[in-house]
Design an enzyme around this catalytic site. Structure first.
Site, short mmCIF file in Angstrom:
data_model
loop_
_atom_site.label_atom_id
_atom_site.label_comp_id
_atom_site.label_asym_id
_atom_site.label_seq_id
_atom_site.Cartn_x
_atom_site.Cartn_y
_atom_site.Cartn_z
N TYR A 1 -20.90 66.83 -2.87
CA TYR A 1 -19.48 67.22 -2.89
C TYR A 1 -19.27 68.25 -4.01
CZ TYR A 1 -14.45 66.85 -3.93
OH TYR A 1 -13.13 67.12 -4.20
N ALA B 1 -9.64 70.57 2.46
CA ALA B 1 -10.99 70.35 1.92
C ALA B 1 -11.63 69.16 2.60
CB ALA B 1 -10.91 70.10 0.41
N THR C 1 -13.03 65.91 1.50
CA THR C 1 -12.85 65.20 0.22
C THR C 1 -13.53 63.83 0.14
OG1 THR C 1 -10.73 64.36 1.05
CG2 THR C 1 -10.65 66.34 -0.32
N MET D 1 -2.97 64.73 0.98
CA MET D 1 -2.28 64.11 -0.17
C MET D 1 -1.61 65.17 -1.05
SD MET D 1 -3.87 61.27 -2.68
CE MET D 1 -5.25 62.22 -3.28
N1 LIG Z 1 -8.70 63.49 -4.09
C1 LIG Z 1 -9.18 63.67 -5.31
O1 LIG Z 1 -9.39 62.71 -6.08
C2 LIG Z 1 -9.52 65.05 -5.80
C3 LIG Z 1 -10.07 65.21 -7.09
C4 LIG Z 1 -10.38 66.50 -7.53
C5 LIG Z 1 -10.13 67.61 -6.73
N2 LIG Z 1 -9.60 67.42 -5.49
C6 LIG Z 1 -9.35 68.61 -4.65
O2 LIG Z 1 -7.95 68.71 -4.42
C7 LIG Z 1 -7.71 69.30 -3.14
C8 LIG Z 1 -6.77 68.41 -2.33
O3 LIG Z 1 -7.38 67.13 -2.14
P1 LIG Z 1 -6.67 65.95 -1.32
O4 LIG Z 1 -7.27 64.68 -1.80
O5 LIG Z 1 -5.19 66.14 -1.34
O6 LIG Z 1 -7.23 66.24 0.16
P2 LIG Z 1 -6.92 65.43 1.52
O7 LIG Z 1 -5.83 64.46 1.34
O8 LIG Z 1 -8.26 64.94 2.01
O9 LIG Z 1 -6.38 66.60 2.46
C9 LIG Z 1 -7.22 67.61 2.92
C10 LIG Z 1 -6.59 68.21 4.16
O10 LIG Z 1 -7.47 69.25 4.65
C11 LIG Z 1 -7.59 69.10 6.06
N3 LIG Z 1 -8.85 69.65 6.55
C12 LIG Z 1 -10.09 69.11 6.48
N4 LIG Z 1 -10.98 69.88 7.13
C13 LIG Z 1 -10.29 70.94 7.64
C14 LIG Z 1 -10.66 72.05 8.44
N5 LIG Z 1 -11.92 72.24 8.86
N6 LIG Z 1 -9.70 72.95 8.77
C15 LIG Z 1 -8.42 72.76 8.38
N7 LIG Z 1 -7.99 71.71 7.64
C16 LIG Z 1 -8.93 70.80 7.27
C17 LIG Z 1 -7.58 67.59 6.23
O11 LIG Z 1 -7.36 67.24 7.59
P3 LIG Z 1 -8.02 65.85 8.15
O12 LIG Z 1 -7.35 64.74 7.39
O13 LIG Z 1 -7.70 65.89 9.60
O14 LIG Z 1 -9.48 65.92 7.84
C18 LIG Z 1 -6.44 67.19 5.30
O15 LIG Z 1 -5.17 67.31 5.91
C19 LIG Z 1 -9.09 69.50 -2.52
O16 LIG Z 1 -9.55 70.82 -2.76
C20 LIG Z 1 -9.99 68.53 -3.28
O17 LIG Z 1 -11.35 68.92 -3.28
C21 LIG Z 1 -9.28 66.17 -5.01
#
Ligand SMILES: NC(=O)c1ccc[n+]([C@@H]2O[C@H](COP(=O)([O-])OP(=O)(O)OC[C@H]3O[C@@H](n4cnc5c(N)ncnc54)[C@H](OP(=O)(O)O)[C@@H]3O)[C@@H](O)[C@H]2O)c1
Length: 284
Positions: free
Chosen positions: A124, A59, A61, A11
């Site tokens: 988490y 991450a 997530t 995302m």
């Molecule tokens: N979402 C929220 O509400 C939120 C809130 C606070 C902070 N954050 C932080 O913001 C950041 C971005 O979050 P997001 O929601 O955009 O994340 P996301 O949409 O879940 O995207 C994470 C990406 O990382 C990839 N990934 C997972 N495991 C991996 C691995 N072992 N090696 C390489 N790539 C891997 C995933 O691939 P797959 O899809 O194939 O697993 C996905 O493409 C993260 O650090 C998260 O902790 C998010």
């Protein structure tokens, strides 16, 4: 600058590629090209791309999923960050990494500042805190951005879930005793670009401005999407069975970010309205 976005299919990662791509040379990699839990993969990728900055949006997530998949969650969110930081040692590569409001326990009652003590109440949050520590201890040139309640055009998120349920069932029950700041991932990507371009270092809290409960957030989603006849009922957290506990109050103060960049983040309602009115751009 040469920027490498890790997790570019996610995302936030997809918005980072678009945003940095306007003014910089950007490459993106994701799970199909490397595994962040492999130190060897991280070293290979850093040597191959030799970027000026790595922006790591990869991450684990799934907050509830972490409670039952502890090892996988810590491997990605903690060891993965150590792998990147170790691979970059001695190269002066800037590492931008994201963490979460869930590193706090939610009892402060006032916006959390960067120096507040971390006391995560779910796995988490614990894994993300371990990733923070790895970054702060190992990376020479780092930016750690804590954010919250993200939604965006790619991937699953709360806004899409509410829209789907409202259309299918017309009736929603949403918790009213968890308070935070919804944040549009495109706004966060733009804020990240600002911090990188001014060579900021250290910890920054970045969310859209303002505060609401998940219930109030859901009300606005239904209103801005112009869905009529949908009822939204406020409930308490204990009424739904979720594996992970969530902090009751996890508002992050953006003051340090504003002082550093001289920019304020948009109010969450403005960002949400723009996101929903540009709905044709939302990919499932
Ligand atoms: N979402 C929220 O509400 C939120 C809130 C606070 C902070 N954050 C932080 O913001 C950041 C971005 O979050 P997001 O929601 O955009 O994340 P996301 O949409 O879940 O995207 C994470 C990406 O990382 C990839 N990934 C997972 N495991 C991996 C691995 N072992 N090696 C390489 N790539 C891997 C995933 O691939 P797959 O899809 O194939 O697993 C996905 O493409 C993260 O650090 C998260 O902790 C998010």
């Amino acid at each position: 600058m040469r920027i490498l976005v890790m997790g570019h299919k996610g995302m936030l990662g997809s918005d980072l590629v678009e945003t940095f791509g306007r003014d910089h040379e950007v490459s993106g990699i994701d799970r199909d090209e490397f595994d962040i839990t492999s130190a060897g993969d991280c070293l290979r990728v850093v040597e191959e791309f030799n970027p000026d900055a790595i922006v790591n949006a990869a991450a684990y997530t799934d907050v509830d999923g972490c409670e039952t998949n502890r090892d996988a969650c810590f491997a990605v969110n903690a060891e993965g960050v150590l792998n990147i930081a170790s691979a970059c040692r001695g190269r002066n590569t800037k590492i931008v990494h994201y963490s979460t409001d869930y590193v706090f326990d939610g009892t402060k009652g006032r916006p959390y500042v960067e120096e507040d003590p971390c006391r995560p109440i779910n796995l988490y949050g614990e894994s993300k805190r371990r990733g923070e520590e790895a970054l702060l201890e190992t990376a020479e040139n780092h930016v750690l951005i804590r954010t919250a309640w993200l939604y965006g055009r790619q991937g699953k998120n709360f806004v899409k879930a509410i829209l789907a349920k409202a259309k299918e069932e017309g009736k929603l029950r949403v918790v009213d005793d968890q308070v935070g700041s919804p944040t549009y991932s495109l706004d966060l990507a733009q804020a990240t670009k600002l911090l990188v371009e001014r060579d900021s270092r250290g910890i920054y809290h970045v969310t859209n401005r303002g505060v609401c409960s998940w219930y109030q957030f859901a009300l606005r989603i239904v209103e801005y999407a112009q869905l009529s006849g949908v009822t939204v009922e406020p409930i308490k957290s204990h009424e739904i069975n979720r594996k992970a506990m969530r902090p009751a109050y996890s508002v992050l103060s953006n003051r340090k970010f504003m002082e550093a960049t001289r920019k304020a983040m948009r109010p969450w309602q403005v960002a949400l309205n723009e996101y929903l009115t540009g709905q044709s751009h939302i990919h499932r």
